[in-house]
Write a protein that holds these residues in place. Structure first.
Motif, PDB file in Angstrom:
ATOM      1  N   VAL A   1       3.800   8.447   6.381  1.00 14.28           N
ATOM      2  CA  VAL A   1       3.672   8.358   4.917  1.00 14.28           C
ATOM      3  C   VAL A   1       4.865   7.594   4.323  1.00 14.28           C
ATOM      4  CG1 VAL A   1       3.658   9.693   2.778  1.00 14.28           C
ATOM      5  CG2 VAL A   1       2.296  10.445   4.723  1.00 14.28           C
ATOM      6  N   GLY A   2       6.054   8.035   4.699  1.00 17.47           N
ATOM      7  CA  GLY A   2       7.260   7.403   4.159  1.00 17.47           C
ATOM      8  C   GLY A   2       7.351   5.941   4.546  1.00 17.47           C
ATOM      9  N   GLY A   3       7.049   5.668   5.824  1.00 16.83           N
ATOM     10  CA  GLY A   3       7.144   4.287   6.314  1.00 16.83           C
ATOM     11  C   GLY A   3       6.150   3.375   5.616  1.00 16.83           C
ATOM     12  N   THR A   4       4.939   3.874   5.427  1.00 15.31           N
ATOM     13  CA  THR A   4       3.941   3.095   4.704  1.00 15.31           C
ATOM     14  C   THR A   4       4.459   2.776   3.299  1.00 15.31           C
ATOM     15  OG1 THR A   4       2.226   4.243   5.931  1.00 15.31           O
ATOM     16  CG2 THR A   4       1.533   3.027   3.995  1.00 15.31           C
ATOM     17  N   ALA A   5       5.100   3.771   2.686  1.00 14.98           N
ATOM     18  CA  ALA A   5       5.636   3.551   1.346  1.00 14.98           C
ATOM     19  C   ALA A   5       6.725   2.480   1.362  1.00 14.98           C
ATOM     20  CB  ALA A   5       6.187   4.858   0.785  1.00 14.98           C
ATOM     21  N   VAL A   6       7.625   2.559   2.336  1.00 16.58           N
ATOM     22  CA  VAL A   6       8.719   1.581   2.383  1.00 16.58           C
ATOM     23  C   VAL A   6       8.165   0.174   2.563  1.00 16.58           C
ATOM     24  CG1 VAL A   6      10.691   0.763   3.728  1.00 16.58           C
ATOM     25  CG2 VAL A   6      10.415   3.197   3.275  1.00 16.58           C
ATOM     26  N   PHE A   7       7.262   0.006   3.523  1.00 13.19           N
ATOM     27  CA  PHE A   7       6.732  -1.332   3.769  1.00 13.19           C
ATOM     28  C   PHE A   7       5.889  -1.815   2.595  1.00 13.19           C
ATOM     29  CE2 PHE A   7       7.597  -0.389   8.330  1.00 13.19           C
ATOM     30  CZ  PHE A   7       8.449  -1.452   8.549  1.00 13.19           C
ATOM     31  N   SER A   8       5.098  -0.925   2.000  1.00 13.58           N
ATOM     32  CA  SER A   8       4.316  -1.334   0.838  1.00 13.58           C
ATOM     33  C   SER A   8       5.244  -1.780  -0.285  1.00 13.58           C
ATOM     34  CB  SER A   8       3.447  -0.191   0.330  1.00 13.58           C
ATOM     35  OG  SER A   8       2.642   0.293   1.356  1.00 13.58           O
ATOM     36  N   GLY A   9       6.329  -1.023  -0.454  1.00 14.34           N
ATOM     37  CA  GLY A   9       7.313  -1.396  -1.469  1.00 14.34           C
ATOM     38  C   GLY A   9       7.855  -2.786  -1.218  1.00 14.34           C
ATOM     39  N   LEU A  10       8.154  -3.075   0.041  1.00  8.54           N
ATOM     40  CA  LEU A  10       8.696  -4.393   0.374  1.00  8.54           C
ATOM     41  C   LEU A  10       7.672  -5.493   0.117  1.00  8.54           C
ATOM     42  CD1 LEU A  10      10.649  -3.408   3.548  1.00  8.54           C
ATOM     43  CD2 LEU A  10      11.614  -4.357   1.469  1.00  8.54           C
ATOM     44  N   PHE A  11       6.411  -5.227   0.437  1.00  8.80           N
ATOM     45  CA  PHE A  11       5.373  -6.221   0.156  1.00  8.80           C
ATOM     46  C   PHE A  11       5.275  -6.458  -1.351  1.00  8.80           C
ATOM     47  CE2 PHE A  11       3.267  -4.766   4.273  1.00  8.80           C
ATOM     48  CZ  PHE A  11       3.743  -5.848   4.971  1.00  8.80           C
ATOM     49  N   THR A  12       5.462  -5.376  -2.116  1.00  4.91           N
ATOM     50  CA  THR A  12       5.410  -5.509  -3.568  1.00  4.91           C
ATOM     51  C   THR A  12       6.547  -6.408  -4.058  1.00  4.91           C
ATOM     52  OG1 THR A  12       4.676  -3.225  -3.580  1.00  4.91           O
ATOM     53  CG2 THR A  12       5.176  -4.208  -5.700  1.00  4.91           C
ATOM     54  N   VAL A  13       7.736  -6.181  -3.501  1.00  5.85           N
ATOM     55  CA  VAL A  13       8.882  -7.002  -3.887  1.00  5.85           C
ATOM     56  C   VAL A  13       8.617  -8.463  -3.530  1.00  5.85           C
ATOM     57  CG1 VAL A  13      11.305  -7.472  -3.389  1.00  5.85           C
ATOM     58  CG2 VAL A  13      10.531  -5.131  -3.698  1.00  5.85           C
ATOM     59  N   TYR A  14       8.076  -8.649  -2.340  1.00  2.00           N
ATOM     60  CA  TYR A  14       7.736 -10.008  -1.879  1.00  2.00           C
ATOM     61  C   TYR A  14       6.838 -10.696  -2.897  1.00  2.00           C
ATOM     62  CZ  TYR A  14       5.647 -13.549   1.171  1.00  2.00           C
ATOM     63  OH  TYR A  14       5.204 -14.727   1.721  1.00  2.00           O
ATOM     64  N   ALA A  15       5.789  -9.973  -3.318  1.00  2.00           N
ATOM     65  CA  ALA A  15       4.857 -10.563  -4.270  1.00  2.00           C
ATOM     66  C   ALA A  15       5.531 -10.814  -5.607  1.00  2.00           C
ATOM     67  CB  ALA A  15       3.645  -9.647  -4.448  1.00  2.00           C
ATOM     68  N   ALA A  16       6.394  -9.882  -6.002  1.00  2.00           N
ATOM     69  CA  ALA A  16       7.047 -10.037  -7.305  1.00  2.00           C
ATOM     70  C   ALA A  16       7.914 -11.287  -7.318  1.00  2.00           C
ATOM     71  CB  ALA A  16       7.879  -8.798  -7.620  1.00  2.00           C
ATOM     72  N   PHE A  17       8.481 -11.635  -6.152  1.00  2.00           N
ATOM     73  CA  PHE A  17       9.278 -12.853  -6.071  1.00  2.00           C
ATOM     74  C   PHE A  17       8.448 -14.092  -6.383  1.00  2.00           C
ATOM     75  CE2 PHE A  17      12.796 -10.736  -3.705  1.00  2.00           C
ATOM     76  CZ  PHE A  17      13.823 -11.238  -4.479  1.00  2.00           C
ATOM     77  N   CYS A  18       7.155 -14.037  -6.080  1.00  2.00           N
ATOM     78  CA  CYS A  18       6.285 -15.182  -6.333  1.00  2.00           C
ATOM     79  C   CYS A  18       6.284 -15.566  -7.809  1.00  2.00           C
ATOM     80  CB  CYS A  18       4.846 -14.881  -5.926  1.00  2.00           C
ATOM     81  SG  CYS A  18       4.649 -14.539  -4.205  1.00  2.00           S
ATOM     82  N   PHE A  19       6.589 -14.615  -8.667  1.00  7.97           N
ATOM     83  CA  PHE A  19       6.602 -14.931 -10.089  1.00  7.97           C
ATOM     84  C   PHE A  19       7.787 -15.829 -10.450  1.00  7.97           C
ATOM     85  CE2 PHE A  19       4.379 -10.730 -10.306  1.00  7.97           C
ATOM     86  CZ  PHE A  19       3.165 -11.253 -10.688  1.00  7.97           C
ATOM     87  N   PHE A  20       8.795 -15.835  -9.594  1.00 13.74           N
ATOM     88  CA  PHE A  20       9.998 -16.599  -9.913  1.00 13.74           C
ATOM     89  C   PHE A  20      10.092 -17.888  -9.117  1.00 13.74           C
ATOM     90  CE2 PHE A  20      10.762 -12.142 -10.665  1.00 13.74           C
ATOM     91  CZ  PHE A  20      11.199 -12.160 -11.976  1.00 13.74           C
ATOM     92  N   THR A  21       9.740 -17.799  -7.847  1.00 11.27           N
ATOM     93  CA  THR A  21       9.804 -19.000  -7.023  1.00 11.27           C
ATOM     94  C   THR A  21       8.655 -18.942  -6.039  1.00 11.27           C
ATOM     95  OG1 THR A  21      11.007 -20.136  -5.300  1.00 11.27           O
ATOM     96  CG2 THR A  21      11.454 -17.811  -5.536  1.00 11.27           C
ATOM     97  N   LEU A  22       8.141 -20.112  -5.701  1.00 15.58           N
ATOM     98  CA  LEU A  22       7.054 -20.086  -4.738  1.00 15.58           C
ATOM     99  C   LEU A  22       7.513 -20.571  -3.383  1.00 15.58           C
ATOM    100  CD1 LEU A  22       3.982 -21.193  -6.840  1.00 15.58           C
ATOM    101  CD2 LEU A  22       4.439 -18.973  -5.829  1.00 15.58           C
ATOM    102  N   ASP A  23       8.765 -21.027  -3.301  1.00 16.19           N
ATOM    103  CA  ASP A  23       9.108 -21.588  -2.003  1.00 16.19           C
ATOM    104  C   ASP A  23      10.336 -20.994  -1.311  1.00 16.19           C
ATOM    105  OD1 ASP A  23       9.576 -24.701  -3.754  1.00 16.19           O
ATOM    106  OD2 ASP A  23      10.777 -22.899  -3.799  1.00 16.19           O
TER     107      ASP A  23
END
Lengths: 267, 262, 269
Positions: free
Chosen positions: C160-182
């Protein structure tokens, strides 16, 4: 030759445009190399006598691998080529006054070199200044360095020739995706991208060293740090040349067959 | 009612010069320039109006649509759509509008169109009866009978656009934004789309705002035209006012573009 | 409260609807699906082989045995593949921003994350999950864990915790797309990198790395500490619950995503 050079320049310029991407890529590779070294360090500290090469040779191997990743990365096949085969755009390419095998070959080559050219220097530079034994040590001798450069080029050519063979095989199957997955995972393991070949058990290693995959990054990276004997080096270089000839002739035969098939079918 | 008052919007864009040397230079030092997409735009659109929003590429048409549909926040100015501020009250706002982006698809590529519709029903929480009625009506008016069972990838562009428009209207929005709805369509589909939009306006009093490069769209649909160029409103009036005498509409607009130097 | 629950139920229902359409459209390309799943399997299989061959040469690493390392590897892989299945939609999010399909999401009256993740449910990750499960079963059979209720719970909390950590990281990854695409490749260090290097107990990477993964990005909470408990290196029962603390990692990630959406709405990238 000039058109290939022009293509290379174009790619390199494109790479520069994406500054953030280049920096991000380098940082990623640096972090990756660093973590790898930590793993080997842990193993080394637990059981130094079981190490098949010196620790500093291992770190040199890892840094060079990261620096020149773009030259040998099996995943770096060109989607454009796969797509053009699948959607039939390849018909356009057949109209150009240049052999399709040569064109793709040089294109992949330019792609890999331009990427590596952009990324290798900063990684090498940092790795050189890292304290012993964590950084890249100087090459064992001038001869070793020259052999390293030569086998690096040969290894790159073998890698590209192998990818060409995969592109060619795509013509014969319905699903290039499957081929690609199978072969890239194979290359990763057998070329020494997962763990360097000396870390495999001896019997397995003996077989692996004859395969074309060992003629890719393995030779150059090991020669640099002096973890091959003179006879081993001789054999390895010879194998690189042999595999290069086999792979290129196989690939161009396949391409010629494919060209014929396309012209007959009309795309 | 839609009102925009003194709305401004600008973007920062990295400059990219051609050439090898410039690329090397840009690697270390990057220059930016500010592009004013909208500067001081004001207009009011009443309920049930059909307005054609025209202007050359990059004039600020898409920015306006995006601000009105809550995707973009303006730098300054006030925007009110039926009493709501779109970019502050997004979820509430968008349940009452429909948007068609002519160059994008909101349909699922590989499943039958009707499946996409059903998903939209859940997204907008449309009551069962209303959904059924709407689908029936849209199917009838847009001639979708044969299309609903096939996946979007198998449809022609015209067929797909008809489905896209239906998808945007499935929750019976009061306002419809159409961003280049007829782009790339063949003559028959174009006419069908125009007819439908007109009917939708007459039948339900839907407010329609449409951007397009196709002046026949404007001629067929909207009495009122707003012309934008370089982020400013250059002209806001009826088609007749703009069209002097019997001149061809394309020529009239080309003449307008020339006279405003846009 | 009642309204909250109602909304949650509704959201869940919508998500399931998304998932069913996702799977339906994926099944239009069955070969491609199986091959991608196979690819997922093979990639992790290589990692497994890497561990396997290393342990043919070395007997332990920092005191951890082969089967203990496999236990660690498989749990991390499980955590990662579940997170990927749910949240890997964020992986292709840069395309969504680039092509403007994110606009179509913003014009719908639903939470953006629900729509993005729903539309990109990745069943192909089942290949990786299969691999993880097989290795996990092997490790369970060969490890001297001494299974009891507390230990089973530890594993569940880890996932459960690990899924949360990795999901959180994927969310951060996606959020970065709003600022830079490359510049996004960098984030791979934290997602793919964590999967790759999480195969060994974090303790082997030294004190500093352990501190970083405890307090900055909480990998150690879902890997190292509970593993110590599982492999009987500590009796401290706090280690059972530690992985659950990692769930709080989602809060800053979500905040960053919200910040990204606001930026997108003001820059229109």
């Amino acid at each position: 030759m000039r058109k290939y050079l022009a293509f290379f320049r174009l790619r390199f310029t494109m790479g520069l445009q994406y500054r953030t991407a280049a920096i991000a890529g380098m940082t990623t590779q640096f972090a990756w190399g660093f973590m790898q070294i930590m793993i080997y360090k842990a193993f080394y500290e637990t059981q130094p006598d079981a190490f098949p090469m010196t620790f500093s040779a291992t770190t040199s191997y890892i840094w060079l691998q990261q620096a020149f990743l773009a030259l040998f990365d099996a995943w770096m096949m060109e989607t454009e080529i796969f797509d053009s085969i699948l959607n039939g755009n390849i018909a356009y390419e057949l109209c150009r006054p240049i052999r399709i095998y040569n064109m793709w070959f040089s294109r992949s080559l330019a792609n890999r070199i331009s990427r590596a050219a952009l990324r290798c220097l900063p990684i090498l530079l940092i790795a050189v200044f890292l304290p012993y034994p964590y950084g890249i040590s100087a090459p064992v001798s001038v001869i070793h360095f020259m052999l390293f450069s030569m086998t690096l080029v040969l290894g790159l050519l073998v890698t590209v020739a192998f990818c060409m063979l995969i592109y060619g095989l795509t013509f014969l199957t319905i699903s290039p995706q499957g081929l690609r997955i199978m072969f890239t995972s194979m290359v990763e393991l057998f070329a020494g991208a997962v763990i360097p070949l000396p870390f495999f058990p001896e019997k397995v290693q003996k077989i692996m060293e004859i395969l074309p995959f060992a003629a890719m990054q393995n030779v150059a990276l090991r020669i640099y740090s002096g973890s091959m004997s003179a006879t081993e080096m001789e054999k390895a270089v010879l194998l690189q040349v042999i595999w290069l000839i086999i792979l290129t002739s196989g690939g161009s035969l396949l391409c010629r067959y494919a060209e014929k098939k396309i012209t007959v079918q009309g795309g | 009612m839609i009102t925009m008052e003194n709305v401004c919007k600008s973007y920062k864009v990295a400059k990219r010069n051609a050439g090898f040397k410039a690329a090397c230079k840009a690697f270390f030092h990057r220059e930016y320039e500010i592009i004013n997409a909208l500067s001081d735009v004001s207009f009011t659109i009443n309920d049930g109006e059909m307005v054609g929003y025209i202007g050359p590429n990059g004039a600020g048409k898409s920015s306006t649509i995006k601000i009105l549909s809550g995707i973009l926040t303006p730098d300054s100015g006030t925007v009110l759509v039926d009493g709501r501020i779109p970019y502050q009250d997004r979820i509430n706002h968008v349940s009452n509008i429909g948007v068609v982006f002519g160059q994008r698809s909101q349909l699922w590529w590989d499943v039958p169109v009707i499946d996409s519709f059903e998903l939209l029903r859940d997204i907008y929480s449309i009551p069962g009866n209303l959904y059924k009625n709407n689908v029936e009506e849209l199917t009838e008016l847009l001639g979708l009978q044969e299309l609903l069972r096939s996946p979007a990838r198998q449809l022609s562009l015209g067929q797909r656009m008809r489905c896209e428009i239906a998808a945007s209207l499935i929750h019976s929005p009061k306002i419809l934004f159409l961003d280049e709805p007829t782009i790339g369509l063949d003559a028959v589909s174009k006419i069908a789309v125009r007819e439908f939009i007109k009917k939708q306006n007459e039948l339900h009093g839907t407010t329609v705002i449409l951007t397009t490069h196709d002046m026949q769209d404007i001629e067929a649909l909207s009495k009122r035209i707003i012309l934008v160029g370089k982020g400013k409103i250059l002209l806001d009036g009826s088609l007749e006012e703009i069209k002097k005498g019997n001149a061809n509409i394309d020529e009239t607009v080309a003449e307008l573009y020339r006279s405003f130097e846009i | 409260m009642v309204i909250r629950m109602e909304r949650l139920k509704h959201g869940l229902k919508l998500y399931c609807h998304y998932v069913s359409i996702s799977i339906k459209s994926m099944m239009q390309y069955k070969t491609s699906f199986f091959l991608t799943a196979l690819g997922q399997f093979l990639v992790s299989f290589n990692v497994f082989l890497g561990i396997h061959f290393m342990f043919l040469r070395f007997h332990t690493v920092n005191g951890f045995t082969y089967s203990e390392v496999l236990l660690c590897f498989s749990i991390v892989l499980l955590e990662f593949s579940v997170a990927e299945m749910i949240a890997r939609g964020f992986d292709t999010f840069s395309q969504m921003v680039r092509t403007g399909s994110f606009d179509t999401i913003l014009v719908r009256p639903r939470n953006e994350i629900l729509q993005v993740l729903g539309s990109k449910f990745e069943l192909t990750r089942i290949g990786r999950m299969l691999q993880a499960t097989i290795v996990f079963l092997y490790a369970v059979l060969h490890c001297n864990v001494g299974w009891n209720f507390a230990k089973v719970m530890t594993v569940i909390f880890m996932i459960v915790g690990g899924t949360a950590v990795f999901s959180g990281l994927f969310t951060v990854y996606a959020a970065f797309c709003f600022f830079t695409l490359d510049g996004l490749e960098f984030m791979n260090v934290f997602t793919d990198g964590a999967r790759e290097f999480g195969k060994y107990p974090i303790g082997i990477y030294g004190k500093k790395m352990l501190l970083f993964t405890t307090f900055v990005i909480p990998y150690a909470l879902v890997q190292y500490y509970p593993l110590l408990y599982l492999t009987n290196r500590t009796d401290d029962v706090i280690n059972i619950l530690i992985p659950l603390c990692a769930v709080f990692f989602l809060i800053p990630c979500y905040a960053f995503w919200k910040f990204g959406v606001r930026h997108y709405k003001s820059s229109g990238s």
